[in-house]
Design a protein around this motif. Structure first.
Motif, PDB file in Angstrom:
ATOM      1  N   VAL A  61      -4.126  -3.133  29.612  1.00 59.45           N
ATOM      2  CA  VAL A  61      -3.591  -3.809  28.948  1.00 59.45           C
ATOM      3  C   VAL A  61      -1.896  -3.375  28.408  1.00 59.45           C
ATOM      4  N   GLU A  62      -1.866  -2.110  28.102  1.00 58.29           N
ATOM      5  CA  GLU A  62      -0.492  -1.522  27.690  1.00 58.29           C
ATOM      6  C   GLU A  62       0.523  -1.657  28.993  1.00 58.29           C
ATOM      7  N   ALA A  63       0.082  -1.402  30.172  1.00 62.24           N
ATOM      8  CA  ALA A  63       0.972  -1.701  31.104  1.00 62.24           C
ATOM      9  C   ALA A  63       1.508  -2.977  31.383  1.00 62.24           C
ATOM     10  N   CYS A  64       0.631  -4.057  31.017  1.00 61.99           N
ATOM     11  CA  CYS A  64       1.057  -5.563  31.177  1.00 61.99           C
ATOM     12  C   CYS A  64       1.925  -5.850  30.007  1.00 61.99           C
ATOM     13  N   ARG A  65       1.955  -5.182  28.767  1.00 62.45           N
ATOM     14  CA  ARG A  65       2.773  -5.508  27.800  1.00 62.45           C
ATOM     15  C   ARG A  65       4.024  -4.659  27.609  1.00 62.45           C
ATOM     16  N   ASN A  66       3.962  -3.565  28.128  1.00 59.00           N
ATOM     17  CA  ASN A  66       5.272  -2.558  28.090  1.00 59.00           C
ATOM     18  C   ASN A  66       6.000  -2.684  29.645  1.00 59.00           C
ATOM     19  N   LYS A  67       7.075  -3.564  29.431  1.00 58.92           N
ATOM     20  CA  LYS A  67       7.870  -3.626  30.872  1.00 58.92           C
ATOM     21  C   LYS A  67       8.323  -2.177  31.366  1.00 58.92           C
ATOM     22  N   TYR A  68       8.623  -1.244  30.758  1.00 56.88           N
ATOM     23  CA  TYR A  68       8.840  -0.063  31.227  1.00 56.88           C
ATOM     24  C   TYR A  68       7.839   0.654  32.041  1.00 56.88           C
ATOM     25  N   GLU A  69       6.478   0.676  31.413  1.00 58.92           N
ATOM     26  CA  GLU A  69       5.251   1.238  32.050  1.00 58.92           C
ATOM     27  C   GLU A  69       5.055   0.273  33.224  1.00 58.92           C
ATOM     28  N   MET A  70       5.178  -0.811  33.207  1.00 57.15           N
ATOM     29  CA  MET A  70       4.760  -1.981  34.306  1.00 57.15           C
ATOM     30  C   MET A  70       5.764  -1.528  35.457  1.00 57.15           C
ATOM     31  N   LYS A  71       7.119  -1.165  35.410  1.00 53.83           N
ATOM     32  CA  LYS A  71       8.032  -1.084  36.534  1.00 53.83           C
ATOM     33  C   LYS A  71       7.614   0.167  37.032  1.00 53.83           C
ATOM     34  N   GLN A  72       7.237   1.202  36.176  1.00 52.44           N
ATOM     35  CA  GLN A  72       6.931   2.802  36.721  1.00 52.44           C
ATOM     36  C   GLN A  72       5.820   2.498  37.711  1.00 52.44           C
ATOM     37  N   LEU A  73       4.797   1.778  37.291  1.00 49.50           N
ATOM     38  CA  LEU A  73       3.393   1.391  38.147  1.00 49.50           C
ATOM     39  C   LEU A  73       4.058   0.680  39.310  1.00 49.50           C
ATOM     40  N   PHE A  74       4.786  -0.378  39.307  1.00 53.55           N
ATOM     41  CA  PHE A  74       5.124  -1.056  40.626  1.00 53.55           C
ATOM     42  C   PHE A  74       6.020   0.073  41.596  1.00 53.55           C
ATOM     43  N   GLN A  75       6.761   0.721  41.000  1.00 54.48           N
ATOM     44  CA  GLN A  75       7.403   1.780  41.850  1.00 54.48           C
ATOM     45  C   GLN A  75       6.489   2.771  42.552  1.00 54.48           C
ATOM     46  N   GLN A  76       5.376   3.037  41.537  1.00 49.52           N
ATOM     47  CA  GLN A  76       4.696   4.329  42.140  1.00 49.52           C
ATOM     48  C   GLN A  76       3.575   3.553  43.220  1.00 49.52           C
TER      49      GLN A  76
ATOM     50  N   ILE B 146       9.527  -9.562  38.991  1.00 49.79           N
ATOM     51  CA  ILE B 146      10.160  -9.147  37.810  1.00 49.79           C
ATOM     52  C   ILE B 146       9.326  -8.720  36.531  1.00 49.79           C
ATOM     53  N   GLU B 147       8.017  -9.083  36.609  1.00 50.81           N
ATOM     54  CA  GLU B 147       7.183  -8.893  35.730  1.00 50.81           C
ATOM     55  C   GLU B 147       5.786  -9.583  35.853  1.00 50.81           C
ATOM     56  N   ALA B 148       4.579  -8.958  35.345  1.00 50.79           N
ATOM     57  CA  ALA B 148       3.258  -9.665  35.790  1.00 50.79           C
ATOM     58  C   ALA B 148       2.742  -9.452  34.099  1.00 50.79           C
ATOM     59  N   ALA B 149       1.723 -10.675  33.935  1.00 53.13           N
ATOM     60  CA  ALA B 149       1.048 -10.476  32.921  1.00 53.13           C
ATOM     61  C   ALA B 149      -0.631 -10.887  32.876  1.00 53.13           C
ATOM     62  N   ALA B 150      -1.254 -10.176  32.272  1.00 50.60           N
ATOM     63  CA  ALA B 150      -2.671 -10.347  32.266  1.00 50.60           C
ATOM     64  C   ALA B 150      -3.385 -11.399  31.596  1.00 50.60           C
ATOM     65  N   ARG B 151      -2.713 -12.573  31.894  1.00 49.93           N
ATOM     66  CA  ARG B 151      -3.037 -13.948  31.023  1.00 49.93           C
ATOM     67  C   ARG B 151      -2.496 -14.993  31.869  1.00 49.93           C
ATOM     68  N   PRO B 152      -3.094 -16.232  31.697  1.00 50.96           N
ATOM     69  CA  PRO B 152      -2.526 -17.348  32.178  1.00 50.96           C
ATOM     70  C   PRO B 152      -1.184 -17.653  31.961  1.00 50.96           C
ATOM     71  N   GLY B 153      -0.327 -18.431  32.775  1.00 51.34           N
ATOM     72  CA  GLY B 153       1.180 -18.804  32.644  1.00 51.34           C
ATOM     73  C   GLY B 153       1.003 -19.696  31.464  1.00 51.34           C
ATOM     74  N   GLY B 154       2.260 -19.771  30.666  1.00 51.66           N
ATOM     75  CA  GLY B 154       2.678 -20.575  29.645  1.00 51.66           C
ATOM     76  C   GLY B 154       3.289 -21.904  30.119  1.00 51.66           C
ATOM     77  N   ASP B 155       3.956 -22.514  29.002  1.00 50.34           N
ATOM     78  CA  ASP B 155       4.872 -23.620  29.426  1.00 50.34           C
ATOM     79  C   ASP B 155       4.280 -24.924  30.254  1.00 50.34           C
ATOM     80  N   ALA B 156       2.982 -25.016  29.742  1.00 51.60           N
ATOM     81  CA  ALA B 156       2.028 -26.125  30.615  1.00 51.60           C
ATOM     82  C   ALA B 156       1.830 -25.925  31.810  1.00 51.60           C
TER      83      ALA B 156
END
Length: 417
Positions: free
Chosen positions: A104-119, A282-292
């Motif tokens: 959850v933290e990685a999916c909300r914090n874009k910096y941690e997310m990018k770090q994991l992508f690179q790893q 760009i980023e990823a989220a652990a929930r369904p996409g919005g905007d219908a």
């Protein structure tokens, strides 16, 4: 005992079909939570808890109250970014399935997310975190313009700006700070952490919706995204399926992004920039996409993705047996009025246009239409269906919505009284 599912964020505009998805899962009541529910009650749901959907203590108090009256909670299902943490906390409290806290933290914090992508070798743009003007000025030397300035923890393109030089970069930071000062407390996110990120020069962007379970990830579809003019990044339209929906490289990158973040429950939303043959998450989220987007998937595929998402919060060990094959194209375009004060709203006759499913107007006479900076800058939306599947990138929904906006909105110079 009456069993129920609690969908957090389900009351949000354009997530109405989550109720139908919840009902399709099993013989459960489907509840949501709304602050001051008796004044803001949503009767589409079987019941509305009177609690802020972002407030753990208020939600727990309500859940405990109704548990004492014979109602049993089966799952708390987050439907947007803001509800991920509190849903996770509640599920853990009541011994229900939940995402790991670090996921959850990685999916909300874009910096941690990018770090994991690179790893994990997931292609993504270079980014660095900063929290002051001095830090930004130091980091700028590590980048070639243009760059993007964005909040570490926000969504809806809020606070995201393109900068072509140092002056624009510092101004973008100031503008992003203003956005976060306005919204951070309400959404319970950080107002002081930001990213500087390399800009991928391309107007082509997609999102990939991925069904995630304990030992599987399956792509549902690819959505083609249409962005506002630079320097903003507001999403102004979507098409499902994208003409790229069978691109194996694109689909695998989205799956790799979910694996890197450890998402093993629910429908994930992965945004990817396409630059020729190069792909960047760009980023990823652990929930369904919005905007219908989920509505568009249901229209094109005959499957409600909210059902799939909710199923994974009950049992993520068994992969559902669904055939993700589109039968038509579905699209949405967001209306933009010309800049100025809306003087009159007209309702042109669209009854014979079989491609238009619905039109929703989000502004009223007297409102001022401005630049397309983020989700709040839209004046309305139009949803379409087209009988043919796309073989190339299409603009029909954008063109038709622009024509419709010209007919709907009469405008003039904004009043400064």
């Amino acid at each position: 005992m009456t069993e129920y599912l609690l969908l957090l964020g389900a009351e949000q505009f354009l997530r109405e079909r989550s109720y139908a998805g919840g009902k399709a899962v099993g013989d459960f009541q489907v509840w949501t939570a709304i602050k001051n529910a008796k004044y803001n009650y949503n009767a589409y749901f079987d019941f509305c808890l009177d609690a802020d959907p972002l407030n753990y203590e208020a939600l727990k108090q309500q859940i405990d109250l109704y548990q004492s009256e014979g109602y049993t909670l089966k799952a708390v299902v987050p439907l947007n970014d803001w509800t991920l943490k509190v849903a996770n906390q509640l599920n853990a409290t009541y011994g229900l399935p939940y995402l790991k806290e670090e996921v959850v933290e990685a999916c909300r914090n874009k910096y941690e997310m990018k770090q994991l992508f690179q790893q994990h070798g997931v292609s993504t743009a270079k980014s660095k975190k900063f929290s002051s003007l001095e830090q930004l000025k130091a980091l700028v030397n590590e980048y070639t313009f243009p760059v993007i300035i964005k909040p570490v923890d926000f969504g809806g393109s809020g606070g995201v700006y393109l900068a072509n030089n140092l002056e624009e970069c510092l101004d973008a930071y100031a503008q992003s700070q203003k956005v976060m000062a306005q919204y951070a407390d309400a959404f319970k996110v950080s107002k002081n952490e930001f990213l500087i990120e390399s800009y991928i020069e391309s107007d082509d962007e997609v999102s990939v919706e991925v069904l995630c379970g304990e030992d599987f990830q399956q792509v549902i579809t690819v959505t083609e995204k249409y962005l506002s003019p630079k320097p903003w990044f507001t999403e102004m339209g979507h098409v499902v399926p994208s003409h790229r929906y069978q691109d194996s490289q694109l689909n695998q990158l989205a799956i790799d992004a979910c694996k890197a973040l450890g998402i093993d429950r629910g429908v994930a939303h992965v945004e990817i920039k396409v630059k020729g043959h190069e792909l960047y998450v760009i980023e990823a989220a652990a929930r369904p996409g919005g905007d219908a987007i989920m509505d568009l998937i249901e229209s094109s595929y005959g499957i409600n993705p909210y059902q799939l998402h909710t199923m994974m919060y009950l049992d993520n060990e068994i992969q559902p047996n669904f055939d993700f094959t589109p039968t038509q194209t579905s699209a949405i375009a967001f209306l933009k009025a010309p800049m100025g004060e809306i003087k009159q709203i007209n309702y042109p006759d669209i009854s014979t246009d079989k491609e238009i499913v619905r039109v929703n107007l989000l502004k009223k006479v007297g409102d001022v239409a401005g630049n397309p900076e983020n989700w709040s800058s839209r004046e309305g939306l139009v949803q379409f269906t087209f009988s043919q599947l796309p073989t190339t990138k299409i603009d029909r929904h954008i063109e038709k919505s622009q024509q419709l906006a010209e007919q709907i909105f009469d405008y003039g110079a904004a009043s400064h009284e």
